[in-house]
Design a protein around this motif. Structure first.
Motif, mmCIF file in Angstrom:
data_model
loop_
_atom_site.group_PDB
_atom_site.id
_atom_site.type_symbol
_atom_site.label_atom_id
_atom_site.label_comp_id
_atom_site.label_asym_id
_atom_site.label_seq_id
_atom_site.Cartn_x
_atom_site.Cartn_y
_atom_site.Cartn_z
ATOM 1 N N GLN A 1 17.857 -10.721 3.544
ATOM 2 C CA GLN A 1 18.960 -11.672 3.459
ATOM 3 C C GLN A 1 20.252 -11.044 3.970
ATOM 4 O O GLN A 1 21.008 -11.656 4.729
ATOM 5 C CB GLN A 1 19.128 -12.120 2.008
ATOM 6 C CG GLN A 1 20.310 -13.044 1.770
ATOM 7 C CD GLN A 1 20.431 -13.451 0.302
ATOM 8 O OE1 GLN A 1 19.452 -13.865 -0.315
ATOM 9 N NE2 GLN A 1 21.619 -13.308 -0.256
ATOM 10 N N TYR A 2 20.518 -9.810 3.552
ATOM 11 C CA TYR A 2 21.734 -9.129 3.988
ATOM 12 C C TYR A 2 21.675 -8.782 5.470
ATOM 13 O O TYR A 2 22.691 -8.781 6.172
ATOM 14 C CB TYR A 2 21.970 -7.864 3.154
ATOM 15 C CG TYR A 2 23.346 -7.811 2.545
ATOM 16 C CD1 TYR A 2 24.396 -7.197 3.217
ATOM 17 C CD2 TYR A 2 23.608 -8.381 1.310
ATOM 18 C CE1 TYR A 2 25.668 -7.152 2.669
ATOM 19 C CE2 TYR A 2 24.868 -8.343 0.752
ATOM 20 C CZ TYR A 2 25.902 -7.729 1.431
ATOM 21 O OH TYR A 2 27.159 -7.692 0.889
ATOM 22 N N LEU B 1 22.301 -1.810 3.659
ATOM 23 C CA LEU B 1 20.856 -1.913 3.862
ATOM 24 C C LEU B 1 20.183 -0.573 3.603
ATOM 25 O O LEU B 1 19.073 -0.522 3.040
ATOM 26 C CB LEU B 1 20.561 -2.389 5.280
ATOM 27 C CG LEU B 1 21.004 -3.813 5.616
ATOM 28 C CD1 LEU B 1 20.723 -4.133 7.078
ATOM 29 C CD2 LEU B 1 20.315 -4.825 4.716
ATOM 30 N N LEU B 2 20.835 0.512 3.974
ATOM 31 C CA LEU B 2 20.283 1.842 3.714
ATOM 32 C C LEU B 2 20.229 2.114 2.214
ATOM 33 O O LEU B 2 19.253 2.694 1.709
ATOM 34 C CB LEU B 2 21.127 2.902 4.422
ATOM 35 C CG LEU B 2 20.670 4.360 4.246
ATOM 36 C CD1 LEU B 2 19.237 4.536 4.732
ATOM 37 C CD2 LEU B 2 21.611 5.309 4.980
ATOM 38 N N VAL B 3 21.264 1.695 1.487
ATOM 39 C CA VAL B 3 21.278 1.849 0.031
ATOM 40 C C VAL B 3 20.140 1.043 -0.602
ATOM 41 O O VAL B 3 19.428 1.524 -1.494
ATOM 42 C CB VAL B 3 22.638 1.405 -0.543
ATOM 43 C CG1 VAL B 3 22.579 1.307 -2.058
ATOM 44 C CG2 VAL B 3 23.732 2.388 -0.122
ATOM 45 N N ALA B 4 19.972 -0.199 -0.153
ATOM 46 C CA ALA B 4 18.897 -1.045 -0.685
ATOM 47 C C ALA B 4 17.536 -0.429 -0.405
ATOM 48 O O ALA B 4 16.647 -0.420 -1.263
ATOM 49 C CB ALA B 4 18.988 -2.439 -0.064
ATOM 50 N N PHE B 5 17.365 0.094 0.789
ATOM 51 C CA PHE B 5 16.114 0.753 1.157
ATOM 52 C C PHE B 5 15.860 1.958 0.257
ATOM 53 O O PHE B 5 14.739 2.184 -0.211
ATOM 54 C CB PHE B 5 16.191 1.183 2.623
ATOM 55 C CG PHE B 5 14.926 1.787 3.153
ATOM 56 C CD1 PHE B 5 13.944 0.997 3.719
ATOM 57 C CD2 PHE B 5 14.717 3.158 3.081
ATOM 58 C CE1 PHE B 5 12.775 1.556 4.211
ATOM 59 C CE2 PHE B 5 13.558 3.729 3.564
ATOM 60 C CZ PHE B 5 12.580 2.925 4.135
ATOM 61 N N THR C 1 27.480 -3.118 6.616
ATOM 62 C CA THR C 1 26.237 -3.824 6.330
ATOM 63 C C THR C 1 25.036 -2.906 6.515
ATOM 64 O O THR C 1 24.088 -2.918 5.710
ATOM 65 C CB THR C 1 26.097 -5.051 7.241
ATOM 66 O OG1 THR C 1 27.239 -5.890 7.074
ATOM 67 C CG2 THR C 1 24.835 -5.841 6.902
ATOM 68 N N ILE C 2 25.064 -2.085 7.558
ATOM 69 C CA ILE C 2 23.984 -1.127 7.797
ATOM 70 C C ILE C 2 23.888 -0.141 6.636
ATOM 71 O O ILE C 2 22.784 0.198 6.172
ATOM 72 C CB ILE C 2 24.208 -0.388 9.131
ATOM 73 C CG1 ILE C 2 24.046 -1.367 10.296
ATOM 74 C CG2 ILE C 2 23.231 0.782 9.276
ATOM 75 C CD1 ILE C 2 24.433 -0.771 11.644
ATOM 76 N N LEU C 3 25.027 0.317 6.124
ATOM 77 C CA LEU C 3 25.019 1.239 4.987
ATOM 78 C C LEU C 3 24.478 0.563 3.732
ATOM 79 O O LEU C 3 23.735 1.177 2.958
ATOM 80 C CB LEU C 3 26.436 1.766 4.741
ATOM 81 C CG LEU C 3 26.965 2.772 5.770
ATOM 82 C CD1 LEU C 3 28.423 3.104 5.470
ATOM 83 C CD2 LEU C 3 26.120 4.031 5.785
#
Length: 458
Positions: A129-130, A303-307, A299-301
């Protein structure tokens, strides 16, 4: 006489033994990246909408308080029984290994087989989603992204635990970098005075605040969950009687501070009236300050945190079916360790595979609330009551860590968790109870076949 097994007495040469290679720093890092996933970035607007104005900060404070109180329960149990599986062992030992403890620990593993893949799916769906902020994604493309994330995490975890500890430290750095950028950027470029925000926190009446606090805190507590991840990895932690409690309290204090500062930072730049309707609040926040290019990097960061969080989640939960199987209370295949890398690969592949399937089937929606409602009765309330039972049977000296003001923190933990459970609403309460009922049925069917309690011959 205590039945507690110390770390020095664990059968390290056993074919099903896990090596103790995770340090305090690595355990804390894995806790914190488990806690900070996509949750705070998705939940922040939802909490604002529930309470309105700056009162939403109270929900984040309550989440930290609940986590801290409950951590005392986990700390006593984790230090006394530093084994793989966490709550599985706590419930089994607390309620007695031959009868009720067998039922409660079975129910926990039963729930784990459902909730762990759901947690993976919720994070992966939120990730997709993000990601749509960076490029428009159709529904099938979102599903492809969420499923692909799960598969990559399985591949990264398919290795030795000492390598995983190093990967965890790198991901922890990404978490701190992301939150640090948000906090520094907002507080150094504040457009709404901090004094005005803090003053409005106390402007709502007590009754009005309490009415929405329970519902809002369900979502903030979800963002703190993971402070106990180190207990699931108890069989792989060095000096567990010291490092397990320490890593939990360090994690909670650190994340609570980061969450509160992040929230203050965001609403000091983006008015709460706008923030409550934003699907990409961090991206909106950074775009307001630095423009679209910087927002894409933020946003990329995120996504990295979520991963990173999903990485820690699957790592911890994969040890639960393994622990039950190694104990002879679950399918033996889950007790298998990789012949050269020494990790429970069957459990990892099973939970990860279900997480992949669930990420393709479900929408984010109310999954967060459902996950929490499913876990409260057996895991959180169950093991808190179990600790009270243990204290009645065992001397204080058998607990390497002792909470202050015992039993007050335990009683508070039980009361607060029941309050949160009722705050999830009737639908989610029933769904949680249905899962428990189905688990009891499965346990009884297994007991009949294996002629075990309560159907064993006397």
């Amino acid at each position: 006489m205590s039945n507690t097994t110390s770390s020095d007495q664990l059968p390290e040469t056993s074919p099903t033994a896990l090596p103790r290679r995770l340090t305090l720093l690595q355990g804390t890092a894995l806790n914190m990246i488990d806690m900070v996933g996509i949750g705070p970035f998705v939940v922040l607007p939802l909490v604002i909408k529930t309470l309105g104005g700056s009162q939403f900060l109270w929900a984040w404070i309550l989440g930290a308080v609940v986590s801290l109180i409950d951590a005392f329960v986990w700390a006593e149990l984790g230090a006394a029984f530093p084994q793989a599986g966490g709550s599985y062992n706590f419930l089994k030992i607390s309620y007695g290994e031959q009868r009720w403890g067998r039922l409660l620990s079975f129910l926990y593993v039963w729930q784990t087989l459902i909730q762990a893949p759901l947690v993976m799916a919720s994070g992966a769906i939120g990730f997709a989603q993000y990601a749509s902020y960076l490029m428009p994604l159709e529904e099938w493309q979102r599903k492809a992204v969420s499923g692909g994330v799960v598969l990559i995490i399985i591949a990264l975890l398919y290795r030795k635990i000492d390598s995983i500890g190093k990967i965890g430290l790198i991901m922890w750095g990404a978490v701190l970098l992301t939150l640090g950028w948000i906090i520094f950027g907002g507080l150094s470029n504040s457009r709404i005075p901090l004094s005005e925000t803090l003053q409005s926190m106390g402007s709502a009446s007590g009754g009005l605040l309490a009415a929405g606090l329970g519902q809002a805190s369900v979502k903030t507590i979800y963002c703190y969950l993971g402070y106990y991840n180190v207990c699931h990895l108890g069989g792989e932690i060095k000096q567990p009687t010291r490092n397990i409690p320490a890593s939990m309290f360090i994690s909670i204090a650190g994340i609570a501070g980061l969450y509160l500062l992040m929230n203050l930072s965001v609403i000091s730049v983006v008015p709460w009236q706008i923030a409550q309707n934003s699907e990409f609040i961090v991206s909106t926040f950074v775009e307001t300050l630095y423009g679209p290019k910087a927002a894409q990097l933020a946003t990329i960061l995120v996504l990295l945190v979520a991963f990173s969080s999903l990485f820690a989640v699957l790592l911890g939960y994969s040890r639960v079916p393994y622990a039950a199987a190694a104990d002879g209370q679950f399918f033996r295949i889950f007790a298998r360790l990789h012949p050269t890398k020494q990790f429970p690969y069957v459990s990892l592949l099973f939970l990860g595979g279900l997480g992949f399937v669930f990420s393709l089937l479900f929408r984010l929606g109310d999954v967060i609330t459902a996950i929490l409602a499913m876990r409260i009765v057996v895991q959180f309330v169950g093991q808190a009551i179990g600790l009270l039972l243990l204290h009645r049977r065992r001397a204080a000296a058998t607990f390497p860590f002792r909470m202050p003001l015992y039993p007050l923190p335990v009683l508070l933990a039980i009361s607060v968790w029941l309050f949160v459970f009722f705050s999830t609403g009737l639908t989610f309460m029933l769904s949680g109870l249905i899962v428990i009922g189905a688990g009891i049925g499965a346990f009884l069917a297994s007991a009949v076949i294996r002629k075990q309690w309560p159907f064993e011959k006397t």
